[in-house]
Design a protein around this motif. Sequence first.
Motif, PDB file in Angstrom:
ATOM      1  N   GLY A  95      35.522  53.759  42.722  1.00 10.42           N
ATOM      2  CA  GLY A  95      35.971  52.469  42.188  1.00 10.42           C
ATOM      3  C   GLY A  95      37.396  52.127  42.574  1.00 10.42           C
ATOM      4  O   GLY A  95      38.145  51.581  41.780  1.00 10.42           O
ATOM      5  N   ARG A  98      38.283  47.924  44.650  1.00 14.00           N
ATOM      6  CA  ARG A  98      38.267  46.758  43.773  1.00 14.00           C
ATOM      7  C   ARG A  98      37.636  45.530  44.423  1.00 14.00           C
ATOM      8  O   ARG A  98      37.785  44.412  43.920  1.00 14.00           O
ATOM      9  N   LEU A 115      34.181  44.261  42.508  1.00 17.63           N
ATOM     10  CA  LEU A 115      34.274  43.835  41.113  1.00 17.63           C
ATOM     11  C   LEU A 115      33.365  42.634  40.877  1.00 17.63           C
ATOM     12  O   LEU A 115      33.273  41.745  41.728  1.00 17.63           O
ATOM     13  N   ARG A 169      36.771  41.980  31.010  1.00 12.96           N
ATOM     14  CA  ARG A 169      37.345  42.444  32.268  1.00 12.96           C
ATOM     15  C   ARG A 169      36.294  42.437  33.372  1.00 12.96           C
ATOM     16  O   ARG A 169      35.098  42.511  33.107  1.00 12.96           O
ATOM     17  N   LEU A 170      36.771  42.380  34.611  1.00  7.06           N
ATOM     18  CA  LEU A 170      35.878  42.520  35.754  1.00  7.06           C
ATOM     19  C   LEU A 170      35.479  43.987  35.871  1.00  7.06           C
ATOM     20  O   LEU A 170      36.289  44.875  35.617  1.00  7.06           O
ATOM     21  N   LEU A 171      34.245  44.248  36.267  1.00  5.25           N
ATOM     22  CA  LEU A 171      33.786  45.634  36.342  1.00  5.25           C
ATOM     23  C   LEU A 171      33.425  45.999  37.780  1.00  5.25           C
ATOM     24  O   LEU A 171      32.854  45.184  38.514  1.00  5.25           O
ATOM     25  N   MET A 200      30.196  51.345  40.070  1.00  7.14           N
ATOM     26  CA  MET A 200      30.263  52.377  39.039  1.00  7.14           C
ATOM     27  C   MET A 200      29.721  51.916  37.694  1.00  7.14           C
ATOM     28  O   MET A 200      29.841  52.625  36.708  1.00  7.14           O
ATOM     29  N   HIS A 207      40.077  36.646  44.602  1.00 12.50           N
ATOM     30  CA  HIS A 207      40.622  37.997  44.485  1.00 12.50           C
ATOM     31  C   HIS A 207      40.325  38.819  45.737  1.00 12.50           C
ATOM     32  O   HIS A 207      41.184  39.500  46.277  1.00 12.50           O
TER      33      HIS A 207
END
Lengths: 548, 238
Positions: B45, B48, B51, B59-61, B65, B84
Amino acid sequence: MNIEELIETEQQERERQAGLRNRILCCSVAGCTAAAGSAAIRGSIEAAIQEQGLPGEVEVCGTGCLGLCGHAPCVRSANLNETYHDVTAADAPYLVRGDRSRFEGRTVRDTDAFYAGQCRVVLENAGRVDPERVLDYIAAGGYKGLLKVISEMTPFEVVEEIKKSGLRGRGGAGYPTGLKWELVARQESPVKYVICNADEGDPGAFMDRSVLEGDPHRVLEGMAIAAFAVGATQGYIYVRGESPLAVERVRTAIRQAEREGLLGNRVLDHNFQFRIDVRIGAGAYVCGEETALIASIEGQRGTPRPRPPYPPEKGLWGAPTLINNVETFANIAPIIRKGSAWYASMGTAASRGTKVYALAGRIAKPGLVEVPMGTPLRTILFDIAGGVPAGYAFKAAQTGGPAAGCIPAQHLDVPMEYESLQAIGSMIGSGGLIVVDNSVCMVDLARFFMEFCMDESCGKCIPCRAGTVQMHDTLDRIIKGRGSEADLDLLAELAGLMRATSLCGLGMAAPNPVMSTLRHFKDEYLAHIHEHRCLAGSCTPREEVALV
Amino acid sequence: MRVRTLEIDGQMMTGAPGESIFNVAWNNGIHIPRMCHLGGLTDVGACRLCLVEVEGQSRLLPSCMTPVREGMVVRTNTPALQKHRKLIVELLLAERNHVCAVCVANGACELQDLATSLGVDHVRVRYRHPQCEVDLSHPRFGLDHNRCILCSRCVRVCDEVEGAHNWDIGHRGTNARVISDFGTAWGDSESCTSCGKCVQVCPTGALFSKGASVGEMRKDRSFLKYIVTAREKHQWIR
């Protein structure tokens, strides 16, 4: 030691101390010993006691931080209820004799604003207990909380008590402690761990170090109560190697507690076992992040991993792990001893209890203070800590180190609690408070904190590794007078990316000092960009002309 | 085995319990950008890029993962995520010296492909132009830190698939580097078996076979699927 013996020991030690004519307590945490030589002063006091023929009547010992770190070394006279600062070896005979006239101008009474304005829970034993003597801690009611949970309470009741107290994590995020304990307690696992996060690394913050150096048994007791509540048998204290005295004190305390049967196979002769080991960090700031800290204890490279799963589910070596900050653990014993209602009566509705702040920068009395949550910043800085010295004007206070923001003069009356600070773009963080006067350039301050984050980024995720570098370079450009207004947009965009996508709290919070100074001191940024000058006069931006 | 039903970008999909959002999306033709993830290796992870937005999560995940859950609503390509990802790629391109025109991996580089697909036509942050070393001490392979994005695929394939653990990450922040053994030259490594797996999984031209000139380096990852499948199905003991 069993329960009866603990109570008997407490009685005996109390009587012994009551039989003394006076106790002189020298601050023995690092600020006073290393920087100001309080150990030598202690030696001279010892000699003066011998000289005046008072051994057995007057006693000298060390104690936790008396709070006036900017005027070290500090010595307290117990029966006079007075603290003297800037003490020298020549003062020793006067201290022993109790000659108060010698200390005029250097005396702070318990009734003075500095102490009377405070509300000491975590620091209650500072000035009362010698950190190197477990008997002292027991005489002050120590290990009574542990005794209570072991003999009278079930683990479930302990968790409920902490939940009711409203205590929130003091490491910075403010997560409700009771809920965290409940999460760990609910996990079904034969092995669980309790970790104390003592990797305090914010510039200007020294609360946790002072607590470990000044009252280590309080942290051990808090951890043991936590272990009882969640069902753990092994604990770790992760201390950074830059605090050698804290490491030494904690190790001494663990040894004493084990010898007295307060830690080990049968705690207080009950069917409860708990051991604590010390792990020393190499000083990486990111290792204060819980998953990086766990990796570091496991012997891995100290880098964070994505959460979830959170440590209460999968922590140290994959087992459910409770990880709390030093100050959080230091609050546990008093909550159990005096009850959650007492603790919840302090502070505000959303933020209960007290908070320790480390004051640094341009302030009359730099040091440690503890006040109820919700105390206005003005009260802390001006009523308790004596305000900004003459000749300077208050400009801002940086709270919570490189992860938080600044509070400008117009917000001086903000109540210091989690939500109110968030509303003005700052946060309590771990409790560092750096006071900045008019001679400091806020852009430069932002660059300083960004440089810190850039150096401390672990390099695992891109937004933090590369984002901090780009933000730092952009700030540097602005300071040197080569910035443009487009750079401000770039800063905002990078900040947005880092906050949203960084892997851990370091990257997410790194833009905070920049964004908060941009919010409150945009004029300083613009002056650097348009006029190539610094409003504070501390940096000298100049357009460099290339003559090639 | 009960399957998990979820919605990704408006499509209903199913995944096995414990399967990642990334995998389920990929199997259904939604290719979420990624750099550090590689099927067969454990996930970290770190990049990023993968995400995603999950409804109900503030939050962004990282999709690589995050295991799928019943009823999950996932969005993998919103304007915010695109923004992003673009900036992350720009940061990567500016961080070291990614000069495609003289790179061995030109035309077969995951970073290059990603930049193209995301529409990165210029970089808004300043190029850093750091001085990076090139390690040519190994007889067959080379390591060019100028092209490294620290995805750590080489570290993981060496540790998890080859079992040698020659590679690791040394130093921190912007000074972090892939290191061989304890920071020795690759050619002096005692743990390296010269298997070349690291070279094949490297997404850029950072690890390459000697003799490959500009644009000639092609990576072959078929071995990874072969080994990992064999391991999972215990085919070794037959």
